[in-house]
Enzyme design. Structure first.
Site: not given
Length: 560
Positions: A294, A363
């Site tokens: 990321e 998440h």
């Protein structure tokens, strides 16, 4: 770290160790996509090789064949810790070679050797279009900073290295080769001293930036609103997911500079199937699958945006975005300010957010309020199909970084969309339901729960107005205060945690700017102060639901 020069294509230093490496990959990616015959040079110290960005950038550069010259100035000490005390493998060139990056070690104290190695490396990049790393083994004579007492090394070590200093060695080489005379050296040194003195005097004679300019380079003056789509046309039933996909397709057709990159966005079609089919339509260069890195690919997106491209970076979930937080906060949000307005980051970052899909604590969180805290960013939360379809082009037309949060519970939601639907300006909050007794303020996936709660409140004679924020930074104060001024009561529905929440910020603004119009304290409905649970019944209990919103609306009406 505030040194930039757009005229010289100098994209600045970076005080975050290793933080500049992904940017270099992004600058080179922009040239690669445009077919421009340029190269990017990226300088960093050996301390950066311990950072994830080094490894992520090496992998990206080699994987995508990017024309970058990585120059590691290995001076033996990252700050005060010697290389052999911080790295199990001290051969930095070997680390880059492990990623398939051609690497060479050169004596960094030998100016001639470094020039020859650099010329050879640049020729290699021109020939192959692939990255090269030079490890220049050198030494830092001076302290790391003005606060560094240098207790980690003895003076004898420094003195020994000084004898091999690059200026001394180059001067002696020139004299031995009879390429220069002593009097010429003296003349050069005299001119250098004069140039330094002139520069110092110039700085001392300068004037301070006026305090009135404090916010001058946080964002550029706001662009004109995009031309709205022509109303009318046939309508069709589309999902939120399909609306976002149409927005991506439309943007890529409109502007060749637009490309999408992220984890599984290509062959897989996106974790939430948003980009399904786009790789077949636009090719792997513009629908670009990334490694699970990321920070690396977000930094590359920032670099590509600084170089004039219009990247759309997809981060699979808001929780994963924390791995890219350094690049988002320390670079995307600050470059315009730190460069004095020379560079901007016209980047769009999309990410899925919020709970409801049983994806558990790593998440499922709602962290958009965190990002709304950062100056230099714009933060959007489209809730309707129309906004999902129209906001992307608006964001891509913005010269500053824009974050778009897409609630996971909305992807399957369907509504009618006009065939003429296009860009929309969501900088202003929208009144989704008119009311006179209480204003329910919300955004994103909570909008439809709030609308349902308003219906239930109406059944008991309470007229609730529902306000969809749409933009979380900047907030539309005027619409919020106008609505609260009319109803004289407010409840904020926010799927973030109550402590330090966006709801707290909105509540404070209402108190500061509309206190005298209130007939009751501002109410808040937020997520429970727990990590989001996995079991469905606990997940539902942790986030705002219709009964809690109804209860809060009744409470501010005095009905407990």
């Amino acid at each position: 770290m505030h040194l930039y020069d757009a005229a010289a294509n100098f994209y600045g230093g970076n005080a975050i160790v290793g933080g500049g490496l992904p940017l270099a990959a992004g600058l080179a990616l922009a040239d690669h996509l445009r077919g421009d015959p340029h190269m990017t040079a990226c300088f960093f110290g050996e301390g950066a090789v311990a950072e994830g960005e080094f490894h992520e950038a090496m992998n990206l550069a080699a994987l995508w064949g990017l024309p970058v010259l990585f120059v590691c100035e290995n001076n033996g000490y990252a700050m005060g810790t010697a290389l052999d005390r911080s790295e199990s493998e001290t051969d930095i060139s070997a680390k880059a070679a492990a990623y398939g990056v051609k690497s060479e070690v050169v004596d960094g104290m030998d100016v001639v050797a470094v020039e020859a190695a650099a010329r050879q490396a640049l020729a290699e990049i021109r020939k192959t279009g692939r990255p090269v790393l030079l490890e220049c083994r050198t030494y830092r004579f001076r302290a790391h900073s003005m606060f560094d007492a240098q207790l980690y090394r003895d003076k004898a070590e420094v003195d020994d290295w000084r004898k091999r200093g690059p200026i001394v060695r180059f001067r002696n080489w020139l004299l031995e080769a009879k390429l220069i005379h002593e009097d010429e050296i003296a003349g050069i040194e005299t001119r250098i001293r004069a140039e330094i003195a002139e520069a110092v005097q110039f700085a001392e004679d300068g004037t301070w930036e006026p305090a009135e300019d404090l916010t001058r380079h946080v964002l550029v003056p706001q662009p004109s609103p995009v031309e709205p789509a022509t109303p009318g046309g046939e309508t069709r039933l589309v999902s939120y997911r399909e609306a976002v996909r149409e927005a991506l397709r439309d943007a890529m057709r409109r502007d060749e500079r637009v490309f999408l990159m992220g984890e599984d966005v290509g062959a897989y079609g996106g974790c939430y199937a948003v980009s399904k089919g786009l790789m077949e339509e636009f090719g792997e260069a513009r629908i670009r699958d990334t490694p699970l890195s990321e920070s690396g690919f977000t930094g590359a997106g920032i670099g590509a945006a600084m170089a004039g491209m219009r990247p759309v970076v997809e981060l699979m979930t808001v929780n994963f975005s924390l791995l890219a937080l350094d690049q988002i906060l320390n670079t995307a949000a600050t470059v315009r300010h730190m460069s004095g307005g020379q560079f901007g980051v016209p980047l769009v970052i999309r990410m899925a957010t919020e709970a409801g899909k049983q994806m558990a604590a790593q998440h499922s969180h709602s962290l958009e309020g965190w990002y709304a805290h950062f100056p230099g960013l714009k933060v959007l939360a489209p809730a309707t199909v129309e906004d999902a379809r129209g906001v992307l082009w608006t964001a891509l037309c913005d010269p500053d970084p824009v974050l778009i949060f897409e609630n996971v519970m909305l992807y399957n939601r369907e509504n009618l969309l006009s065939s003429t639907a296009g860009p929309v300006d969501i900088s202003q909050a929208a009144i989704r339901r008119e009311g006179s007794d209480v204003t329910l303020i919300t955004y994103g996936g909570a909008l439809f729960k709030t609308l349902e709660a308003a219906e239930k409140l109406a059944d008991s004679g309470i007229s609730a107005e529902v306000l969809d924020l749409r933009s979380l930074r900047p907030l539309d104060n005027a619409t919020i205060l106008a609505s609260v001024g009319k109803t004289r009561r407010a409840v904020i529905v926010d799927e973030g945690w109550r402590s330090g929440s966006l709801a707290a910020e909105i509540s404070a603004r209402i108190m500061e700017q509309g206190f005298w119009s209130l007939d009751a304290p501002v109410g808040r409905v937020c997520s429970a102060e727990v990590p989001i649970p996995y079991p469905k019944h606990l997940e539902d209990a942790a986030i705002p639901q219709v009964p809690a919103i109804v209860a809060a609306g009744r409470s501010v009406m005095g009905d407990r």
